[in-house]
Design a protein around this motif. Sequence first.
Motif, PDB file in Angstrom:
ATOM      1  N   LEU A 117       0.830  -1.201   0.000  1.00 25.85           N
ATOM      2  CA  LEU A 117       0.000   0.000   0.000  1.00 25.85           C
ATOM      3  C   LEU A 117       0.865   1.251   0.000  1.00 25.85           C
ATOM      4  CD1 LEU A 117      -2.774  -1.180   2.491  1.00 25.85           C
ATOM      5  CD2 LEU A 117      -2.753  -1.296  -0.011  1.00 25.85           C
ATOM      6  N   ALA A 118       1.893   1.276   0.844  1.00 27.29           N
ATOM      7  CA  ALA A 118       2.806   2.426   0.850  1.00 27.29           C
ATOM      8  C   ALA A 118       3.545   2.527  -0.483  1.00 27.29           C
ATOM      9  CB  ALA A 118       3.797   2.296   2.003  1.00 27.29           C
ATOM     10  N   PHE A 119       3.913   1.388  -1.053  1.00 27.70           N
ATOM     11  CA  PHE A 119       4.612   1.370  -2.346  1.00 27.70           C
ATOM     12  C   PHE A 119       3.740   1.968  -3.444  1.00 27.70           C
ATOM     13  CE2 PHE A 119       5.608  -0.726  -6.372  1.00 27.70           C
ATOM     14  CZ  PHE A 119       6.972  -0.506  -6.476  1.00 27.70           C
ATOM     15  N   GLY A 133       2.421   5.904  -7.401  1.00 23.44           N
ATOM     16  CA  GLY A 133       1.276   6.544  -8.034  1.00 23.44           C
ATOM     17  C   GLY A 133       0.489   5.642  -8.950  1.00 23.44           C
ATOM     18  N   THR A 134       0.881   4.360  -9.073  1.00 20.48           N
ATOM     19  CA  THR A 134       0.199   3.475 -10.014  1.00 20.48           C
ATOM     20  C   THR A 134      -1.220   3.137  -9.579  1.00 20.48           C
ATOM     21  OG1 THR A 134       1.324   1.657  -8.892  1.00 20.48           O
ATOM     22  CG2 THR A 134       2.286   2.424 -10.950  1.00 20.48           C
ATOM     23  N   ALA A 135      -1.455   3.089  -8.279  1.00 21.73           N
ATOM     24  CA  ALA A 135      -2.811   2.851  -7.763  1.00 21.73           C
ATOM     25  C   ALA A 135      -2.952   3.600  -6.440  1.00 21.73           C
ATOM     26  CB  ALA A 135      -3.063   1.362  -7.594  1.00 21.73           C
ATOM     27  N   ARG A 136      -2.586   4.872  -6.447  1.00 23.25           N
ATOM     28  CA  ARG A 136      -2.513   5.655  -5.207  1.00 23.25           C
ATOM     29  C   ARG A 136      -3.877   5.754  -4.524  1.00 23.25           C
ATOM     30  NH1 ARG A 136      -0.036  10.511  -6.796  1.00 23.25           N
ATOM     31  NH2 ARG A 136       1.979   9.535  -6.322  1.00 23.25           N
ATOM     32  N   GLU A 137      -4.915   6.029  -5.305  1.00 23.92           N
ATOM     33  CA  GLU A 137      -6.244   6.197  -4.711  1.00 23.92           C
ATOM     34  C   GLU A 137      -6.711   4.900  -4.060  1.00 23.92           C
ATOM     35  OE1 GLU A 137     -10.796   7.440  -6.063  1.00 23.92           O
ATOM     36  OE2 GLU A 137      -9.095   7.862  -7.390  1.00 23.92           O
ATOM     37  N   TYR A 138      -6.489   3.785  -4.741  1.00 27.47           N
ATOM     38  CA  TYR A 138      -6.889   2.492  -4.181  1.00 27.47           C
ATOM     39  C   TYR A 138      -6.117   2.193  -2.900  1.00 27.47           C
ATOM     40  CZ  TYR A 138      -7.332  -2.569  -3.669  1.00 27.47           C
ATOM     41  OH  TYR A 138      -7.547  -3.824  -3.164  1.00 27.47           O
TER      42      TYR A 138
END
Length: 541
Positions: free
Chosen positions: A481-483, A488-493
Amino acid sequence: MPGHLALILHTHLPFVRHPEHEHFLEEEWLFEAITETYIPLLRMMQGLVDDAVPFKVTMSITPTICAMLQDQLLCERYVRHLEVLIDLAARERRRNRKHPQLRELAEFYIDLFSETRRHFVDKWKCDLLPVFRELRQMGALEIIASAATHGLLPILQQQSRRAARAQVLIGRDVYIELFGVHPAGFWLPECGYAPGLESTLQEANLRWFVVDAHGLLFGMPRPCRSIYAPCYTPAGPAAFARDPDVSRQVWSAHEGYPGDPAYREFYRDIGFDLPMEHLGSIARGTRKFAGVKYHRITGRGDDKQLYDRTAAENAAAKHAIHFLEQRGEQIQEIGEFGFDPIIVAPFDAELFGHWWFEGPIFLEQFIRQAANERDFRLTTPSEYLAAHPTQQIVQPGASTWGENGHLAVWLDPSNAWIYPHLHTAAERMAQLAWQQENTIVGKPPRLPGTELGGEAPALQLRDRVLKQLARELLLAQASDLAFLMKTGTAREYATRRTIDHLARFNRLHDQFVTNNLDEEFLRDCEWRDNIFPNVNWRYYA
């Protein structure tokens, strides 16, 4: 003096299961990995066994992967996903009927997806774990354990030793449940190490782990055999070091084999090339990877030539021979120093098949060639330690295999906000577990209507709540999740997942300590986040 090479494949994905939605985009991370990596690797290894080719490979299969592979809902959704892929490829064959090369590629995908379905559904009955177990029992595959949800242990240990300990011990327990034996090796998430972690690994009766090269090279004292032999840590477990030359040669898209122009281009996909109405149910109104790719890497520009499967297979075989020759030369040079070296080559398993489509062919060709090699042989870290029990004692240095070798990826302005919340939750979990284990907080909470039912229903309810609290905390701690926030590849998720797990944890915790439990909410949490049914919350005590 012959040398040794240990191939280690780290198999991991975050827990992506969303029963609250009929279709969920991030669940396709798992579906892609099964189709493009797990099944190809299993078929490859079974083929080697059938041909009596001797080999040794090590794999970590993280507890989150194991949980998803066993989940009935995800398995059903994966089969539907395969059927949609087969239908898409069939429609592509019709669409390209007047273009011989594209039609041939569409037929290739029909065969690929159909064979994948045949193996998964008909041959393996929608359960891959028994196939891994069988290969382990044959002695060809060593499977090692990992942390429960891939929590980054150096950070967790600094915040709460009990939180890091729970990640390790719960991960070990899941391994024992699935494979019926104690694991010898342990994969540190992100190869993240900090002094002191070896004591927790020793408590879990783990014998070895892997660090990045600088973790051992900056150890105290400096290792006399560099990174080409393991070193025992002061607490006991041995540290093996990743070889940077091997990693660069295979992993790098720019310097390494996967960037060869003959290989399939990962980013060029019909999910972005074709009209939405043609993609149909594979897209469901969203531009995304469909899994059908017609182009090869060709070069750095946008103009890509069509994929030639035969040329790609030939390139993989050529690179396998080159890799074999390079390792032979490397081991000969190291062997001149008068000891029996080991080269440790760990990779993300998803590199082979998912990111590098021809990766499984490369691995198979390399293993077949290595079976006849005289200068070195394939081994596992456990096998090497058994044959070389006397090693230097070194305290490794703090390290990861992330960018620049430290924690910057996971401690960044984009994600640093999560750690005060994770710290608070870990402390609350530890305090509550200690209180309940030591019966300081009086009677456990009761469900309405159980007042006359004695202590048993109340204790069962207490265990359910504490187990779910542990699940929510563990899932919030996942390093993925931090990664994803950083890249930014799935930041919102990733942000939403972290917030949701912490919110459920805090709400359950507050209800528990005030003896005002909402059982419907508890059931909803158990339904959403059903990982680790036998999780031991007492590790936090």
